[in-house]
Design an enzyme around this catalytic site. Structure first.
Site, PDB file in Angstrom:
ATOM      1  N   TRP A 127       1.014  -1.188   0.023  1.00 50.80           N
ATOM      2  CA  TRP A 127       0.192   0.036  -0.038  1.00 50.80           C
ATOM      3  C   TRP A 127       0.972   1.355  -0.011  1.00 50.80           C
ATOM      4  CZ3 TRP A 127      -1.804   2.593   4.877  1.00 50.80           C
ATOM      5  CH2 TRP A 127      -2.851   3.622   4.603  1.00 50.80           C
ATOM      6  N   ASP A 208      -1.808  -6.078   8.765  1.00 49.93           N
ATOM      7  CA  ASP A 208      -2.620  -5.169   8.330  1.00 49.93           C
ATOM      8  C   ASP A 208      -3.787  -5.679   7.607  1.00 49.93           C
ATOM      9  OD1 ASP A 208      -3.930  -2.806   7.264  1.00 49.93           O
ATOM     10  OD2 ASP A 208      -2.283  -1.921   6.179  1.00 49.93           O
ATOM     11  N   ALA A 210      -7.251  -4.955   6.017  1.00 48.34           N
ATOM     12  CA  ALA A 210      -8.117  -3.875   5.682  1.00 48.34           C
ATOM     13  C   ALA A 210      -9.262  -4.411   4.826  1.00 48.34           C
ATOM     14  CB  ALA A 210      -7.206  -2.723   4.808  1.00 48.34           C
ATOM     15  N   LYS A 243     -13.839  -0.990   4.090  1.00 43.50           N
ATOM     16  CA  LYS A 243     -14.222  -1.645   2.838  1.00 43.50           C
ATOM     17  C   LYS A 243     -15.184  -2.405   3.309  1.00 43.50           C
ATOM     18  CE  LYS A 243     -10.647   0.350   1.863  1.00 43.50           C
ATOM     19  NZ  LYS A 243      -9.569   1.106   1.347  1.00 43.50           N
TER      20      LYS A 243
HETATM   21  C1  LMR Z   1      -6.408   2.230  -1.399  1.00 39.38           C
HETATM   22  O1  LMR Z   1      -5.392   1.515  -1.130  1.00 39.38           O
HETATM   23  O2  LMR Z   1      -6.810   2.524  -2.553  1.00 39.38           O
HETATM   24  C2  LMR Z   1      -7.184   2.289  -0.153  1.00 39.38           C
HETATM   25  O3  LMR Z   1      -6.745   1.712   0.916  1.00 39.38           O
HETATM   26  C3  LMR Z   1      -7.411   3.864   0.142  1.00 39.38           C
HETATM   27  C4  LMR Z   1      -6.242   4.612   0.711  1.00 39.38           C
HETATM   28  O4  LMR Z   1      -6.790   5.119   1.931  1.00 39.38           O
HETATM   29  O5  LMR Z   1      -5.194   4.536   0.134  1.00 39.38           O
END
Ligand code: LMR
Length: 398
Positions: A127, A208, A210, A243
């Site tokens: 990420w 993590d 998410a 999400k």
């Molecule tokens: C993403 O990776 O697009 C999402 O998790 C939104 C973010 O906060 O970056």
């Protein structure tokens, strides 16, 4: 006093959101930020969320402060959702945070307090906000190999070899499920191997989480985390409800430390102190929606059904995009997209190719080729497949 400040560079996701919003083309395709969209391109409020909000509206009689850790009912419900019965809950210290992002940040702050010299190991593809968050907490980060780009699968050899470089007291950040951006997750056997290596080396996993519920299902997506938690003395967790409850803008997350029972109180106190220093009380509304849903059998059923619908739709989008790419490019080179998990996949496109798709066809994906599978509709699938095929036919290097 501000003359030394330079304008900060926004991470790729935020910059792309801005560029997309400013593009006047009506047929533009947004494959950027990780947001779920239905077949009509909407990100609706989930029905279970609306029902919980109505219940809260009718019954809530105060907006006074809660504790610095946030609402206990939310933390307990999320502990159950994440960990099941994998560990005794009296080993768990947790606090609410404004979204998963703040959870990652608070865990990094916790690591720095406990062991400032710890290196945080991060998957080579990750990420885009992980590295900035780790750096902002003053910690050193190093990469481990993760994706075998040729096959679109886990680079097991590279991954496990790099884990052997980890030192005692280091932290290894892993994605609990639906790896962002590759869509490639370890198998249960891989998780067992990860647990064995980290246990032998005396390192701490930082999970993590998410996208629970977007990959193989609510329970299966938590299996890796649960395995680590049941086998290792210390596990750190950052979790997000953006999400799976569609609560993006409400900022609902939690930071968790799973530790031996006699350290729990110290960890809980430290996490609470960290909250006080940065935002004091975490936001309540979204967390209350989550605990209302998880604490009510009918609402929970409704939510699980809606989440399952989203999961199936994302998997269907994956199959449809893989099929369209097969037809348009007359090759199987993108076939891996169908079998990966969760919101994201990395298309093997050069930065130039990504830029060309954006300029010529209004298709917006991150610079490394990350596409949001949950943002696609039928028109987006054909446009993306045709755009990629056109690049190939023009001899563009992918
Ligand atoms: C993403 O990776 O697009 C999402 O998790 C939104 C973010 O906060 O970056």
């Amino acid at each position: 006093m501000f003359e030394t400040l330079a304008s900060p560079k926004l991470d790729g996701i935020i910059a792309l959101m801005q560029a997309y919003a400013e593009d006047p083309r009506s047929d533009k395709v947004d494959l950027g930020v990780g947001v779920y969209r239905d077949a009509k391109g909407r990100t609706p409020v989930m029905r279970a969320v609306k029902a919980a909000e109505r219940k809260i509206l009718e019954t809530q009689d105060s907006k006074s402060y809660l504790s610095l850790a946030g609402d206990r009912a939310f933390l307990d419900a999320m502990t159950g959702l994440l960990l099941g019965e994998a560990v005794a809950h009296d080993r768990v210290a947790s606090v609410g945070t404004p979204g998963g992002t703040a959870a990652v940040r608070q865990i990094c702050e916790l690591i720095r307090r406990a062991r400032p010299e710890a290196v945080v190991w991060v998957s080579a593809q990750t990420w885009p906000n992980h590295m900035p968050l780790i750096a902002a907490a003053g910690l050193e980060a190093r990469r481990y190999r993760y994706l075998d780009a040729a096959s679109g699968a886990l680079d097991r050899g590279g991954f496990f070899a790099d884990l052997e470089q980890v030192r005692q007291g280091d932290v290894v950040l892993v994605h609990g499920c639906c790896h962002n951006p590759t869509g490639v997750d370890p198998t249960l056997q891989d998780w067992a191997e990860i647990a064995a290596i980290l246990d032998r080396l005396g390192a701490v996993p930082f999970v993590d989480m998410a996208y629970q519920g977007f990959g193989a299902g609510l329970e299966a997506d938590a299996a890796g985390l649960r395995l680590l938690a049941s086998r290792l003395p210390e596990v750190l967790v950052a979790a997000s409800c953006s999400k799976n409850f569609g609560l993006y803008r409400e900022r609902v997350g939690l930071a968790m430390a799973i530790v031996p029972e006699d350290r729990r109180a110290t960890l809980a106190g430290t996490l609470v102190g960290l909250n006080r220093q940065s935002f004091a009380f975490p936001p309540d509304h979204g967390g209350r929606v989550v605990s209302t849903i998880l604490g009510d059998a009918a609402l929970r059923d409704l939510w699980e059904g809606e989440l399952e619908e989203m999961r199936q739709r994302v998997a269907e989008n994956r199959r449809a995009l893989a099929d369209a790419l097969r037809v348009e490019t007359r090759s199987d080179r993108f076939g891996f997209v169908a079998g990966q998990q969760g919101m994201f996949s990395l298309l093997p496109l050069s930065a130039d190719a990504v830029e060309k798709l954006r300029m010529d066809a209004g298709i917006y994906m991150l610079g490394d080729g990350r596409v949001n599978m949950a943002g696609l509709d039928a028109a987006g699938i054909s446009a993306t497949a045709q755009g990629v095929a056109k690049l190939l036919s023009e001899g563009q290097t992918l």
